[in-house]
Write a protein that holds these residues in place. Structure first.
Motif, PDB file in Angstrom:
ATOM      1  N   PRO A 290       0.844  -1.207   0.000  1.00  0.00           N
ATOM      2  CA  PRO A 290       0.000   0.000   0.000  1.00  0.00           C
ATOM      3  C   PRO A 290       0.879   1.257   0.000  1.00  0.00           C
ATOM      4  O   PRO A 290       1.964   1.281   0.589  1.00  0.00           O
ATOM      5  N   GLY A 291       0.402   2.290  -0.660  1.00  0.00           N
ATOM      6  CA  GLY A 291       1.148   3.542  -0.677  1.00  0.00           C
ATOM      7  C   GLY A 291       0.878   4.369   0.574  1.00  0.00           C
ATOM      8  O   GLY A 291      -0.003   4.057   1.383  1.00  0.00           O
ATOM      9  N   LEU A 292       1.648   5.456   0.736  1.00  0.00           N
ATOM     10  CA  LEU A 292       1.505   6.311   1.917  1.00  0.00           C
ATOM     11  C   LEU A 292       0.139   6.999   1.953  1.00  0.00           C
ATOM     12  O   LEU A 292      -0.420   7.224   3.028  1.00  0.00           O
ATOM     13  N   ILE A 293      -0.405   7.321   0.784  1.00  0.00           N
ATOM     14  CA  ILE A 293      -1.737   7.931   0.744  1.00  0.00           C
ATOM     15  C   ILE A 293      -2.775   6.946   1.272  1.00  0.00           C
ATOM     16  O   ILE A 293      -3.668   7.313   2.041  1.00  0.00           O
ATOM     17  N   GLU A 294      -2.639   5.697   0.886  1.00  0.00           N
ATOM     18  CA  GLU A 294      -3.568   4.655   1.342  1.00  0.00           C
ATOM     19  C   GLU A 294      -3.432   4.427   2.849  1.00  0.00           C
ATOM     20  O   GLU A 294      -4.428   4.208   3.548  1.00  0.00           O
ATOM     21  N   LEU A 295      -2.209   4.508   3.361  1.00  0.00           N
ATOM     22  CA  LEU A 295      -1.979   4.327   4.799  1.00  0.00           C
ATOM     23  C   LEU A 295      -2.586   5.469   5.615  1.00  0.00           C
ATOM     24  O   LEU A 295      -2.868   5.313   6.804  1.00  0.00           O
ATOM     25  N   ALA A 296      -2.777   6.627   4.980  1.00  0.00           N
ATOM     26  CA  ALA A 296      -3.352   7.785   5.678  1.00  0.00           C
ATOM     27  C   ALA A 296      -4.868   7.761   5.692  1.00  0.00           C
ATOM     28  O   ALA A 296      -5.493   8.728   6.138  1.00  0.00           O
ATOM     29  N   ASP A 297      -5.484   6.691   5.204  1.00  0.00           N
ATOM     30  CA  ASP A 297      -6.939   6.607   5.135  1.00  0.00           C
ATOM     31  C   ASP A 297      -7.570   6.898   6.496  1.00  0.00           C
ATOM     32  O   ASP A 297      -7.136   6.360   7.520  1.00  0.00           O
ATOM     33  N   GLU A 298      -8.556   7.772   6.518  1.00  0.00           N
ATOM     34  CA  GLU A 298      -9.287   8.240   7.697  1.00  0.00           C
ATOM     35  C   GLU A 298      -8.467   9.199   8.563  1.00  0.00           C
ATOM     36  O   GLU A 298      -8.942   9.692   9.586  1.00  0.00           O
ATOM     37  N   GLY A 299      -7.230   9.445   8.148  1.00  0.00           N
ATOM     38  CA  GLY A 299      -6.374  10.343   8.915  1.00  0.00           C
ATOM     39  C   GLY A 299      -5.992  11.580   8.112  1.00  0.00           C
ATOM     40  O   GLY A 299      -6.771  12.084   7.303  1.00  0.00           O
ATOM     41  N   THR A 300      -4.770  12.065   8.351  1.00  0.00           N
ATOM     42  CA  THR A 300      -4.278  13.280   7.705  1.00  0.00           C
ATOM     43  C   THR A 300      -3.047  12.962   6.877  1.00  0.00           C
ATOM     44  O   THR A 300      -2.137  12.266   7.346  1.00  0.00           O
ATOM     45  N   LEU A 301      -3.007  13.485   5.649  1.00  0.00           N
ATOM     46  CA  LEU A 301      -1.857  13.316   4.767  1.00  0.00           C
ATOM     47  C   LEU A 301      -1.127  14.661   4.677  1.00  0.00           C
ATOM     48  O   LEU A 301      -1.694  15.653   4.210  1.00  0.00           O
ATOM     49  N   PHE A 302       0.114  14.699   5.146  1.00  0.00           N
ATOM     50  CA  PHE A 302       0.902  15.934   5.130  1.00  0.00           C
ATOM     51  C   PHE A 302       1.927  15.853   4.016  1.00  0.00           C
ATOM     52  O   PHE A 302       2.860  15.052   4.060  1.00  0.00           O
ATOM     53  N   LEU A 303       1.739  16.684   3.002  1.00  0.00           N
ATOM     54  CA  LEU A 303       2.643  16.700   1.841  1.00  0.00           C
ATOM     55  C   LEU A 303       3.631  17.859   2.008  1.00  0.00           C
ATOM     56  O   LEU A 303       3.342  19.005   1.662  1.00  0.00           O
ATOM     57  N   ASP A 304       4.792  17.545   2.573  1.00  0.00           N
ATOM     58  CA  ASP A 304       5.813  18.571   2.782  1.00  0.00           C
ATOM     59  C   ASP A 304       6.600  18.777   1.489  1.00  0.00           C
ATOM     60  O   ASP A 304       6.788  17.839   0.707  1.00  0.00           O
ATOM     61  N   GLU A 305       7.061  20.012   1.308  1.00  0.00           N
ATOM     62  CA  GLU A 305       7.810  20.386   0.100  1.00  0.00           C
ATOM     63  C   GLU A 305       7.040  20.004  -1.165  1.00  0.00           C
ATOM     64  O   GLU A 305       7.576  19.388  -2.094  1.00  0.00           O
ATOM     65  N   ILE A 306       5.775  20.364  -1.194  1.00  0.00           N
ATOM     66  CA  ILE A 306       4.899  20.009  -2.313  1.00  0.00           C
ATOM     67  C   ILE A 306       5.400  20.608  -3.626  1.00  0.00           C
ATOM     68  O   ILE A 306       5.140  20.077  -4.718  1.00  0.00           O
ATOM     69  N   GLY A 307       6.158  21.700  -3.548  1.00  0.00           N
ATOM     70  CA  GLY A 307       6.696  22.329  -4.756  1.00  0.00           C
ATOM     71  C   GLY A 307       7.700  21.469  -5.487  1.00  0.00           C
ATOM     72  O   GLY A 307       8.031  21.741  -6.658  1.00  0.00           O
ATOM     73  N   GLU A 308       8.224  20.421  -4.825  1.00  0.00           N
ATOM     74  CA  GLU A 308       9.204  19.524  -5.452  1.00  0.00           C
ATOM     75  C   GLU A 308       8.547  18.333  -6.145  1.00  0.00           C
ATOM     76  O   GLU A 308       9.241  17.497  -6.737  1.00  0.00           O
ATOM     77  N   LEU A 309       7.221  18.228  -6.091  1.00  0.00           N
ATOM     78  CA  LEU A 309       6.533  17.082  -6.687  1.00  0.00           C
ATOM     79  C   LEU A 309       6.604  17.156  -8.213  1.00  0.00           C
ATOM     80  O   LEU A 309       6.266  18.188  -8.799  1.00  0.00           O
ATOM     81  N   PRO A 310       7.044  16.088  -8.885  1.00  0.00           N
ATOM     82  CA  PRO A 310       7.136  16.096 -10.359  1.00  0.00           C
ATOM     83  C   PRO A 310       5.781  16.368 -11.016  1.00  0.00           C
ATOM     84  O   PRO A 310       4.725  15.994 -10.484  1.00  0.00           O
ATOM     85  N   LEU A 311       5.816  17.021 -12.173  1.00  0.00           N
ATOM     86  CA  LEU A 311       4.578  17.400 -12.868  1.00  0.00           C
ATOM     87  C   LEU A 311       3.697  16.203 -13.191  1.00  0.00           C
ATOM     88  O   LEU A 311       2.468  16.287 -13.105  1.00  0.00           O
ATOM     89  N   ASN A 312       4.299  15.075 -13.575  1.00  0.00           N
ATOM     90  CA  ASN A 312       3.496  13.917 -13.965  1.00  0.00           C
ATOM     91  C   ASN A 312       2.701  13.338 -12.788  1.00  0.00           C
ATOM     92  O   ASN A 312       1.647  12.717 -12.969  1.00  0.00           O
ATOM     93  N   LEU A 313       3.179  13.543 -11.568  1.00  0.00           N
ATOM     94  CA  LEU A 313       2.460  13.041 -10.397  1.00  0.00           C
ATOM     95  C   LEU A 313       1.451  14.057  -9.869  1.00  0.00           C
ATOM     96  O   LEU A 313       0.576  13.712  -9.086  1.00  0.00           O
ATOM     97  N   GLN A 314       1.625  15.313 -10.276  1.00  0.00           N
ATOM     98  CA  GLN A 314       0.693  16.336  -9.818  1.00  0.00           C
ATOM     99  C   GLN A 314      -0.726  16.054 -10.309  1.00  0.00           C
ATOM    100  O   GLN A 314      -1.712  16.337  -9.616  1.00  0.00           O
ATOM    101  N   VAL A 315      -0.843  15.450 -11.499  1.00  0.00           N
ATOM    102  CA  VAL A 315      -2.160  15.097 -12.042  1.00  0.00           C
ATOM    103  C   VAL A 315      -2.830  14.039 -11.169  1.00  0.00           C
ATOM    104  O   VAL A 315      -4.018  14.138 -10.841  1.00  0.00           O
ATOM    105  N   LYS A 316      -2.068  13.015 -10.788  1.00  0.00           N
ATOM    106  CA  LYS A 316      -2.619  11.936  -9.970  1.00  0.00           C
ATOM    107  C   LYS A 316      -3.008  12.443  -8.578  1.00  0.00           C
ATOM    108  O   LYS A 316      -4.009  12.020  -8.017  1.00  0.00           O
ATOM    109  N   LEU A 317      -2.176  13.358  -8.052  1.00  0.00           N
ATOM    110  CA  LEU A 317      -2.492  13.917  -6.740  1.00  0.00           C
ATOM    111  C   LEU A 317      -3.759  14.772  -6.809  1.00  0.00           C
ATOM    112  O   LEU A 317      -4.585  14.738  -5.886  1.00  0.00           O
ATOM    113  N   LEU A 318      -3.934  15.476  -7.915  1.00  0.00           N
ATOM    114  CA  LEU A 318      -5.132  16.289  -8.103  1.00  0.00           C
ATOM    115  C   LEU A 318      -6.377  15.406  -8.074  1.00  0.00           C
ATOM    116  O   LEU A 318      -7.403  15.769  -7.491  1.00  0.00           O
TER     117      LEU A 318
END
Length: 520
Positions: A290-318
């Motif tokens: 399972p990914g970290l997003i899945e592990l955060a289910d029902e909780g809080t997901l803290f995305l630190d340094e979000i400006g460093e996220l690659p463009l191709n993953l920004q779509v999936k995060l959206l």
């Protein structure tokens, strides 16, 4: 009456003129003889007087020993002289302070003539016949606060002078220690008595209005599931605020998952975020992960340094933010996730959007509730409470008892702190482990602190060009408003700004309100 009680007491010495002691006793009873003429009686009376005198001498010796112990145990230097200035008694503290050797100097006059102490407090008292206090100097370049008190006899003549001296340097050190202790108590009190008591957190130290406002906004947004974007320079405490929001939310008992988008290699970040199914790629676990997003289910997901996220993953995060759905790498089925998104960055995302480095749609999805944490240089009143907070931590960790001198406190307050709270924490640990004594002084600080604290120009941000008079008035207005918020009275404002109180009143009337004497 004659102290004769047994046969043996009847010595029949005849010294009284009677043949027997019996006859003498009868004569005393009849009132025709004096008892004092009886030799055994006189001997008995003398024995009693000797016994009483012995007891009195013993009590006197005990009182003398107690007085000697009290004088010797005094932290102050004490010297007692007679009415002619001859030394009668000293304690070891006085002898050590002035370098006095027994039997070498018999009078304070001799000591003054040889500049061992000067001027002599005793001689001044003998001359003035009153109590005197002043600064006294010694041959060892020391300064002492000397107080001499005369003791008068029945004829109002000075029969003795008692002088005590205190080391001025030691008094100053004690004063500094008391000030530091009071300041420490004040800071501890203030950090415990936070206005925002409903959301108190032991990891947060707040004393400034600026950071208090940040916590106020954070506590409000914690009650809802809106996406939060935390902005601020590196080291200001973005993760602390994210934790703070999580701990006040209804999700506080659920997972808080932090993802540092800048720390995970680009070729691994997708699998870390979204997870993968069995056989998704070479080297994948057989059962998938399972990914970290899945592990955060029902909780809080803290995305630190979000400006460093690659463009191709920004779509999936959206898609995760919009639809709350994810799909593992190699998977064919989407999974719903219930997560609260908190993002943080030290970069200017808006400018990144304009340069095409960050997706505009993701930026607007993240920027629902922006919270900007001011840098440490813009919330100066947090510096010393943070210093003592970290000092407590590292004193406990390294089992020591280090304290900051007053001059060090001033330097720490004046420093610009480009690395913010993280830099401050690292510096406190550094000086705790490298300072040999218990007092951390200026000499124990790294050189860069001393080189960068006295440049007043760094306290003023200059952007663009404007008329000089207008610029001066603008800076003056900002300083007056800031001092008005931080200080409790116009007198305190005057002290901080280095001007007269009347000047402060005029400036408040000019920039803030007409009734300057009423301080809100």
């Amino acid at each position: 009456m004659t102290n004769k009680f047994t046969k043996e007491d009847e010595l029949n010495c005849g010294a009284c003129g009677y043949n027997t002691c019996r006859e003498k006793a009868i004569a005393v009873l009849q009132g025709i003889a004096e008892v004092d003429m009886c030799l055994p009686y006189l001997i008995s009376k003398k024995s009693k007087l000797v016994e009483q005198l012995s007891e009195t001498l013993k009590e006197t010796k005990n009182l003398k020993d107690e007085l000697e112990a009290v004088i010797e145990s005094s932290y102050d230097g004490l010297v007692v002289t007679d009415g002619n200035g001859r030394i009668l008694k000293t304690n070891s503290a006085w002898r050590k302070m002035v370098g006095y050797k027994n039997k070498k100097e018999e009078s304070v006059k001799d000591m003054e003539n040889k500049n061992i102490i000067f001027p002599s407090a005793t001689l001044l008292v003998l001359k003035e016949k009153r109590r005197i206090s002043f600064i006294q100097y010694a041959h060892n370049d020391k300064e002492y606060l000397a107080t001499a008190t005369p003791i008068f006899d029945n004829d109002s003549s000075v029969k003795m002078v008692v002088t005590n001296i205190r080391d001025i340097d030691e008094l100053n050190r004690l004063r500094e220690q008391i000030e530091e202790t009071r300041k420490l108590q004040k800071y501890h009190k203030e950090t415990k008595r936070i206005k925002y008591k409903d959301y108190y957190n032991e990891n947060i130290v707040v004393n400034s209005i600026e950071f208090g406002e940040v916590l106020g906004l954070a506590s409000s947004v914690a009650k809802v599931d809106s996406t939060v974007l935390i902005l601020g320079e590196s080291g200001v405490g973005k993760e602390i605020v994210a934790n703070f929001i999580h701990n006040l939310s209804i999700r506080k008992d659920k997972p808080f998952i932090k993802i540092n988008c800048g720390a995970i290699p680009e070729n691994l970040i997708e699998s870390e975020l979204f997870g993968y199914e069995t056989g998704a790629f070479t080297g994948a676990k057989k059962k998938g992960k399972p990914g970290l997003i899945e592990l955060a289910d029902e909780g809080t997901l803290f995305l630190d340094e979000i400006g460093e996220l690659p463009l191709n993953l920004q779509v999936k995060l959206l898609r995760v933010i919009q639809e709350r759905k994810i799909m593992r790498i190699g998977g064919i089925k989407e999974k719903y996730v219930d997560v609260r998104i908190i993002a943080a960055t030290n970069r200017d995302l808006y400018k990144m959007v304009q340069r095409g480095e960050f997706r505009a749609d993701l930026y607007y999805r993240l920027n629902v509730v922006p919270i900007e944490i001011p840098p440490l240089r813009k919330r100066k009143t947090d510096i010393l409470p943070l210093c003592y907070h970290f000092l407590d931590i590292f004193n406990s960790k390294y089992r020591c008892n280090k304290r900051l001198s007053k001059s060090v406190e001033k330097i720490l307050e004046d420093y610009n702190w480009p690395g913010n709270v993280r830099e401050l924490e690292n510096l406190i640990e550094r000086v705790v482990v490298t300072t040999p004594g218990d007092i951390i002084d200026v000499k124990d600080l790294p050189m860069f602190l001393l080189e960068n604290t006295n440049d007043g120009s760094k306290k003023i941000d200059i952007e663009g060009i404007m008329p000089l008079r207008e610029a001066v008035e603008l800076v003056e207005k900002k300083l007056i408003k800031r001092a008005y918020k931080q200080c409790k009275s116009t007198y305190e404002m005057a002290k901080v700004l280095g001007v007269n109180q009347s000047t402060v009143v005029r400036k408040i009337q000019k920039y803030i309100k007409s009734n300057a004497l009423k301080h809100d």
